[in-house]
Scaffold this motif. Structure first.
Motif, PDB file in Angstrom:
ATOM      1  N   SER A  60     -32.000 -27.572 -14.161  1.00 42.67           N
ATOM      2  CA  SER A  60     -32.980 -26.477 -14.726  1.00 42.67           C
ATOM      3  C   SER A  60     -32.994 -25.135 -14.051  1.00 42.67           C
ATOM      4  O   SER A  60     -33.145 -23.936 -14.725  1.00 42.67           O
ATOM      5  N   ALA A  95     -30.104 -23.484 -15.309  1.00 44.29           N
ATOM      6  CA  ALA A  95     -30.024 -22.935 -16.840  1.00 44.29           C
ATOM      7  C   ALA A  95     -31.042 -21.849 -16.688  1.00 44.29           C
ATOM      8  O   ALA A  95     -30.833 -20.803 -17.450  1.00 44.29           O
ATOM      9  N   ASP A  96     -32.223 -22.006 -16.062  1.00 45.40           N
ATOM     10  CA  ASP A  96     -33.062 -20.681 -16.182  1.00 45.40           C
ATOM     11  C   ASP A  96     -32.225 -19.333 -15.722  1.00 45.40           C
ATOM     12  O   ASP A  96     -32.541 -18.436 -16.282  1.00 45.40           O
ATOM     13  N   ASN A 117     -29.993 -18.101 -18.377  1.00 47.77           N
ATOM     14  CA  ASN A 117     -30.642 -17.828 -19.555  1.00 47.77           C
ATOM     15  C   ASN A 117     -31.223 -16.444 -19.269  1.00 47.77           C
ATOM     16  O   ASN A 117     -31.369 -15.632 -20.381  1.00 47.77           O
ATOM     17  N   VAL A 135     -26.576 -21.951 -22.275  1.00 53.37           N
ATOM     18  CA  VAL A 135     -26.320 -23.129 -21.708  1.00 53.37           C
ATOM     19  C   VAL A 135     -26.228 -24.089 -23.002  1.00 53.37           C
ATOM     20  O   VAL A 135     -27.520 -24.139 -23.619  1.00 53.37           O
ATOM     21  N   VAL A 136     -25.243 -24.691 -23.453  1.00 54.84           N
ATOM     22  CA  VAL A 136     -25.089 -25.577 -24.473  1.00 54.84           C
ATOM     23  C   VAL A 136     -25.227 -26.985 -24.182  1.00 54.84           C
ATOM     24  O   VAL A 136     -25.572 -27.743 -25.023  1.00 54.84           O
ATOM     25  N   GLN A 137     -25.116 -27.592 -23.114  1.00 53.31           N
ATOM     26  CA  GLN A 137     -25.027 -29.019 -22.721  1.00 53.31           C
ATOM     27  C   GLN A 137     -25.424 -28.952 -21.190  1.00 53.31           C
ATOM     28  O   GLN A 137     -24.662 -28.497 -20.491  1.00 53.31           O
ATOM     29  N   ILE A 138     -26.170 -29.905 -20.731  1.00 52.48           N
ATOM     30  CA  ILE A 138     -26.311 -30.320 -19.337  1.00 52.48           C
ATOM     31  C   ILE A 138     -25.912 -31.961 -19.469  1.00 52.48           C
ATOM     32  O   ILE A 138     -26.475 -32.514 -19.973  1.00 52.48           O
ATOM     33  N   ASN A 187     -37.147 -14.728 -24.757  1.00 47.56           N
ATOM     34  CA  ASN A 187     -38.191 -15.332 -25.265  1.00 47.56           C
ATOM     35  C   ASN A 187     -39.092 -15.281 -24.525  1.00 47.56           C
ATOM     36  O   ASN A 187     -39.369 -14.644 -23.345  1.00 47.56           O
ATOM     37  N   ARG A 211     -42.912 -21.681 -27.842  1.00 51.78           N
ATOM     38  CA  ARG A 211     -41.924 -20.841 -27.254  1.00 51.78           C
ATOM     39  C   ARG A 211     -41.168 -20.040 -28.354  1.00 51.78           C
ATOM     40  O   ARG A 211     -40.614 -20.815 -29.278  1.00 51.78           O
TER      41      ARG A 211
END
Lengths: 421, 421
Positions: free
Chosen positions: A23, A26-27, A30, A36-39, A179, A221
């Motif tokens: 996370s 990804a943060d 982003n 990010v398309v997959q973890i 966002n 969101r």
């Protein structure tokens, strides 16, 4: 530019460790507009890592692997990477020098194991790990970038921030993703969806809305994708201004705001003070309020009046009133708020009285029945009854957040009336 | 039986939410001997979910999907599942009845959106969601099990524990894995490891010990693998009996016990009552105590005395004492406990006074300095100073848990002295 994150480690698959690395990464990605398309979390076995890499390459432009780079036998990421790229481990002088320097600074001696950590696949560019002994590794093949870094958060953070993100940004022309999360209190997910359905349907295609419910709070969101950051930001702000017109009282903040922070800002700005008389919430409101540093400037204290004798002897609620109306009643909760206000000598006071459950409910007052009162500086008192639900923990949380949001609305009402200092 | 977990939700891929669902599920499955081979977080788009399912089916026997089942437009899991299984959504009377009942209990009206949530793919068996409106769904195809459940933790927890794990265990023949978690308070991870090092080294090979530290608590999970459940259980119990001899005061419970539950059992058994005077913990102890159903039988209440005027006027602490020794002192915290004991007329009372931080520290009393006092039924009073650390939230939690464990030890001491009723 699409990124896929692969976290290697059995501790993730047995649930011993929560994957906060994923996370965090990804943060960070982003925030600079990299998607990010997959973890994926996989075990540190040869087949899983090899197959995981292959599949990720079919989906993403960049693959970031964490973990499996330690000096012990169960750390096999480097071996897999050598086989994957059909190459060999070679001793890298530069990587070794960096470890030597780090150890010298800390007064440690370099061991044979550390020397082995400077052996990296021949086809990679080493990335300096300023906080540890295993270097990061950057590979390029068939137009894809594969990056392998240690999973130790402290080491990973520095590598991602100082080296990987700057280098990825140089290579990419990232699509802008922005966002903002709207925080609402006082309504459930379905009811909220009904109220804002027209607004939601009219959102342009490049917007995406997600509902993220929690006990007592629904977060919304709103994400926008496009090319021009300034234009996107303006459009997103316009949409949120429209939303605020539809549900002005439900929105208490944005992104990482909390009700306790929002309240503290209001109280400090208005130079007002607060006290609480808590029955069913049992101290929950006080602990939320005091979780914020600086709360002692406006929060005087609370009486957790769990027993009726406490309501009588410390708060001074009349026994007759409790017998006549019951402790979970408009009459008693209003008295509780007024008594707290005078006992603590504060501008505002909150009181809660309810049946948190699972026991204690009746036909007239089922579990979840909760009265909330707010005493205001102009000798005013407002109160309202709520029916929350059956689950004790959620009832307590919902009662606390509802009371805090009611308090926020009262303060804002008084500010607009010109009652502020 | 190999399980793969797929968590659906953009909030995971932008790093807004840490994937605690995955670690919780993995932990639950691991505890009953079911292996998790991969955890994947994907976005809630048609292609990702469809492809994710396909790939997972090639690796695992069971796939558990969470998320994307809400009533709103961004929730598309059901649509994907219908296409994946080449079937249609049908209204399920049973699933709808469950939602109706839940809403009736809470006094809500069932909306068209709720009715739509009872529409599920024709080929699935619905799993009752006792905590929400979206039913779980169980599919079987080509010898594989695919399960789709909501991602709301509260709803997911009940579905996994009460329905999915029991049904999976019926279908599998797992190796016997048993474990028990020992809960300790009052010592850090490294210090604990040193004290129990001999015991740990002497554990037979089929045992595995994991240290799981949290602020204020270190959990030790002892796992044993083998074929004979009864023998394993006996050996595990013997090892834990040995451990208890080494650290008798540090262990307050096992598995999912909490200090608040342990205290409640002791208080109810001894027919004693409790009150609290909280300064630095700000209501945190009261809310832990009252989080347990039935706590009103022994817990009378608390004064959260955040401001010094409150300490003076409500608790009756002498102003001179606070000026002479400071509020974070042995003298003041002992007075706070004794005053709470008499004000609430209880057998025991706890008091806390400390500098939670990040501001307010000094050279003599740095941030983290905390005094804790326990007043006991025989007019006794004990108190102790602690130095916790720099982080506000952790200091509050450590102070609360330390006070509660001290209280537990005092009650047990009095029981062994024969002071119980």
């Amino acid at each position: 530019m699409k990124v896929e994150i692969i976290n290697i480690g059995d501790e993730l698959l047995i649930g011993q460790v929560v994957n906060t690395n994923a996370s965090w990464m990804a943060d960070q990605l982003n925030q600079v507009g990299i998607e990010v398309v997959q973890i994926t979390a996989i075990s540190d076995t040869y087949e899983h890592i090899f197959q995981g890499l292959d599949l990720a390459k079919s989906r993403a432009d960049v693959i970031i692997l964490t973990g499996g780079l330690g000096p012990t036998k169960d750390d096999i990421t480097k071996t897999v990477l050598c086989n994957y790229f059909n190459t060999k481990l070679v001793f890298n002088e530069k990587a070794f020098k960096q470890v030597e320097e780090l150890f010298h600074l800390r007064g440690f001696k370099v061991t044979a194991i550390n020397r082995k950590q400077a052996e990296i696949p021949a086809n990679c560019i080493p990335l300096q790990n300023t906080n540890g002994t295993a270097p990061g590794m950057w590979f390029e093949q068939d137009g894809k970038i594969i990056i392998s870094i240690p999973g130790v958060p402290f080491e990973m953070h520095a590598l991602i921030k100082d080296q990987i993100i700057p280098q990825l940004l140089e290579k990419s022309d990232p699509e802008v993703i922005i966002n903002k999360t709207v925080l609402t209190q006082g309504i459930g997910e379905s009811a909220l969806a009904e109220i804002i359905t027209d607004w939601e349907s009219n959102l342009p295609d490049y917007f995406k809305l997600a509902y993220l419910p929690q006990p007592g709070i629904v977060r919304l969101r709103l994400t926008a994708k496009g090319n021009e950051r300034n234009l996107l930001q303006r459009n997103l702000d316009e949409q949120l201004t429209e939303l605020l017109k539809i549900i002005p009282n439900l929105i208490f903040g944005y992104n990482n705001d909390t009700l306790e922070q929002v309240l503290q800002e209001l109280f400090l700005k208005e130079k007002k003070t607060l006290s609480i008389a808590e029955s069913c919430t049992g101290g929950y409101i006080a602990q939320l309020i005091t979780s914020v540093s600086g709360s002692s400037s406006y929060f005087m204290g609370s009486v957790v009046a769990y027993d009726n004798e406490v309501k009588e002897h410390i708060l001074g609620i009349s026994k007759d009133l409790m017998i006549e109306f019951g402790t979970v009643s408009k009459q008693v909760v209003e008295q509780m708020a007024l008594k707290a206000q005078s006992l603590f000598n504060t501008d505002y006071a909150i009181a809660t009285s309810g049946i948190a459950g699972p026991n204690g409910g009746s036909k007239e007052k089922p579990v979840g029945t909760t009265w909330i009162a707010i005493a205001t500086p102009d000798q005013g008192i407002i109160s309202k009854k709520y029916l929350f639900g059956e689950h004790r923990g959620r009832n307590i949380r919902k009662a606390a957040l509802t009371a805090m949001n009611k308090l926020r609305l009262e303060i804002e009402k008084n500010i607009s009336k010109g009652l502020s200092v």
